[in-house]
Design an enzyme around this catalytic site. Structure first.
Site, PDB file in Angstrom:
ATOM      1  N   TYR A  53       0.615  -1.298  -0.248  1.00  0.00           N
ATOM      2  CA  TYR A  53      -0.057   0.173   0.420  1.00  0.00           C
ATOM      3  C   TYR A  53       1.119   1.296  -0.219  1.00  0.00           C
ATOM      4  CZ  TYR A  53      -3.395   3.488   1.102  1.00  0.00           C
ATOM      5  OH  TYR A  53      -4.162   4.876   1.452  1.00  0.00           O
ATOM      6  N   ASP A  98       9.250   2.536  -0.008  1.00  0.00           N
ATOM      7  CA  ASP A  98       8.369   3.097   0.604  1.00  0.00           C
ATOM      8  C   ASP A  98       8.427   2.672   1.789  1.00  0.00           C
ATOM      9  OD1 ASP A  98       5.566   4.392   2.035  1.00  0.00           O
ATOM     10  OD2 ASP A  98       4.665   3.247   0.462  1.00  0.00           O
ATOM     11  N   LYS A 158       4.241   8.533   9.610  1.00  0.00           N
ATOM     12  CA  LYS A 158       3.874   8.152  10.287  1.00  0.00           C
ATOM     13  C   LYS A 158       5.167   7.853  11.769  1.00  0.00           C
ATOM     14  CE  LYS A 158       1.143   4.657   8.506  1.00  0.00           C
ATOM     15  NZ  LYS A 158       1.264   3.996   6.833  1.00  0.00           N
TER      16      LYS A 158
HETATM   17  C1  LIG Z   1       0.541   4.169   5.278  1.00  0.00           C
HETATM   18  C2  LIG Z   1       0.949   4.477   4.546  1.00  0.00           C
HETATM   19  C3  LIG Z   1       1.144   5.079   3.296  1.00  0.00           C
HETATM   20  C4  LIG Z   1       0.043   6.116   3.437  1.00  0.00           C
HETATM   21  O1  LIG Z   1       0.344   7.350   4.667  1.00  0.00           O
HETATM   22  P1  LIG Z   1      -0.759   8.225   4.998  1.00  0.00           P
HETATM   23  O2  LIG Z   1      -0.232   9.253   6.147  1.00  0.00           O
HETATM   24  O3  LIG Z   1      -1.575   7.295   5.620  1.00  0.00           O
HETATM   25  O4  LIG Z   1      -1.412   8.758   3.520  1.00  0.00           O
HETATM   26  C5  LIG Z   1       1.875   5.147   1.985  1.00  0.00           C
HETATM   27  N1  LIG Z   1       2.560   3.931   2.050  1.00  0.00           N
HETATM   28  C6  LIG Z   1       2.907   3.047   3.653  1.00  0.00           C
HETATM   29  C7  LIG Z   1       3.722   1.897   3.118  1.00  0.00           C
HETATM   30  C8  LIG Z   1       2.187   2.896   4.429  1.00  0.00           C
HETATM   31  O5  LIG Z   1       2.026   2.271   5.975  1.00  0.00           O
END
Ligand SMILES: *Cc1c(COP(=O)(O)O)cnc(C)c1O
Length: 424
Positions: free
Chosen positions: A138, A232, A260
């Site tokens: 994701y 990511d 995060k």
């Molecule tokens: C949470 C997440 C996102 C998206 O981040 P948001 O702050 O919710 O837009 C993108 N990539 C990864 C791997 C994630 O865990």
């Protein structure tokens, strides 16, 4: 009228982000009033051990005093200026010092913004159009990433949401996780691939680690075919280790996204990479990307405090997270074995995936094939016993430094009872 009913009338599905609505386990979501340490306090006055951890940011648990104090200090100076601040420079310096593949960084407001901006930059830098993503990873909700694999192993992506134009997803190619052969095939044909984006430890299909040689293989293939490699690390950055998966694995991507943990519980995101790439971002270069609240003083202060706390005690914090999470893993496995229930626990430090299956989980199909109905039953029994897992078999559990032996052991006991056969 219940809070949830009121919510349903004014918020789609009653929530502001889909997984919170309990669709993955059915039933009604729990509304939270406050939180402290490893615990959530609900609107109906219950105290729950929290494994959601806001889906990743809360590595120190809820309301760590250092982060709260930093926020209070920042509040006295103002909430947003629309002008640069010293604190942004400090946070950028800290991030760049921690991440081997980040010479420069741009702060944004969410992980979604970070990933979509790296895609724009990758396209600009390579002059190419296409993107390869891995099924089950994701990367936020920008159009280009809302793509599911079509039929067949190596295939053109199809929109995974209405409203996403096929003209956009036609440029997103999808390969299974832990499968280098498909990635190479796609790099060759149709080719024209600007970047491969990967969660270097996947945390959005439960927890799926890269197999030995996978990240190295992606690095080699992207180099060979002239594409960029994007890690990511929105979830894994500062979570699996200071410096993320790129430090643990020694594999350096061209671009990295963060979020995060670096916000200390406030909204933030970041992307960065090699200097010559990042110098293409406006106003240093021509690739446009901007944000009214980017580098927000409150988010930067909370993030900086959270990271300083990690940095000061990194020699002990990561080992403590590891041993608490290992204790949880061992206890869950033992309970399942004693009940004769097939359970697989996959873990990277304090990120824990639990799957009701006897098989190794290597990619999305393996999660789909696990016993998700049993997950939902166990989820609800745990919730009755005051343990709040993330409400979906596709989410990772997050252990924080506030989770002590007491919380872990109570969780294991509750899990053991949750596996008792239903009466009647
Ligand atoms: C949470 C997440 C996102 C998206 O981040 P948001 O702050 O919710 O837009 C993108 N990539 C990864 C791997 C994630 O865990």
């Amino acid at each position: 009228m219940s809070l949830y009913q009121r919510a349903l009338a004014v918020l789609p599905g009653g929530v502001n982000s889909p997984v919170r609505a309990f669709r993955g386990v059915s039933g009604e979501p729990v509304f939270v009033r406050s939180a402290q340490g490893a615990y959530l306090e609900t609107e109906d006055g219950r105290r729950l051990i929290d494994y959601i951890g806001s889906y990743g940011p809360l590595i120190h648990g809820h309301r760590p005093s250092e982060v709260m104090a930093a926020l209070e200090r920042a509040l006295r100076h103002g909430t947003t200026f629309g002008a640069p601040t010293a604190a942004e420079v400090e946070l950028a310096e800290l991030i760049c010092s921690a991440f081997p593949a980040m010479d420069m960084v741009r702060l944004v407001n969410s992980g979604t913004e970070a990933t979509m901006s790296t895609l724009r930059l990758a396209r600009a830098a390579t002059g190419r159009r296409r993107l390869i993503k891995l099924a089950g990873c994701y990367h936020g909700h920008a159009d280009a990433f809302l793509v599911a694999a079509g039929s067949g192993a190596a295939t053109l992506g199809v929109p995974s949401s209405p409203g996403v134009p096929e003209t956009v997803t036609a440029d997103t190619l999808v390969a299974p996780y832990n499968d280098l052969g498909t990635v190479e095939t796609l790099l060759q044909s149709p080719g024209d691939v600007a970047a491969v984006i990967v969660e270097p430890v996947a945390g959005n299909m439960g927890l799926v680690p890269p197999e030995s040689g996978y990240l190295e293989g992606l690095r080699e293939l992207t180099r060979q075919y002239g594409s960029l490699l994007i890690f990511d690390e929105v979830m894994t950055g500062f979570r699996v280790d200071w410096g993320g998966v790129q430090t643990l694995s020694g594999v350096e991507p061209d671009l990295t996204t963060l979020g995060k943990v670096i916000g200390g519980g406030l909204p933030i995101g970041a992307y960065g990479g090699r200097r010559e790439l990042m110098r293409q971002i406006a106003p240093a270069g021509p690739v446009y990307q901007a944000g009214t609240l980017s580098g927000n003083p409150l988010a930067v202060a909370a993030g900086m405090a959270a990271l300083r706390l990690l940095e000061a005690e990194r020699e002990t914090i990561y080992p403590r997270l590891e041993s608490a999470s290992a204790r949880l893993e061992a206890g869950l496995l033992e309970a399942a074995a004693s009940r004769g229930v097939e359970l697989r626990v996959q873990r990277q430090g304090s990120m824990v995936g639990i799957f009701f299956t006897g098989r190794q989980v290597r990619r999305l199909e393996d999660v789909d094939a696990s016993d998700r109905e049993r997950f939902a039953r166990v989820f609800h029994r745990l919730l009755e016993a005051s343990v709040h897992l993330p409400p979906s078999p596709y989410e990772t559990l997050f252990v924080s430094t506030a989770h002590g032996d007491e919380e872990i052991d109570r969780t294991i006991q509750a899990f053991d009872r949750a596996l008792e056969p239903e009466a009647g």
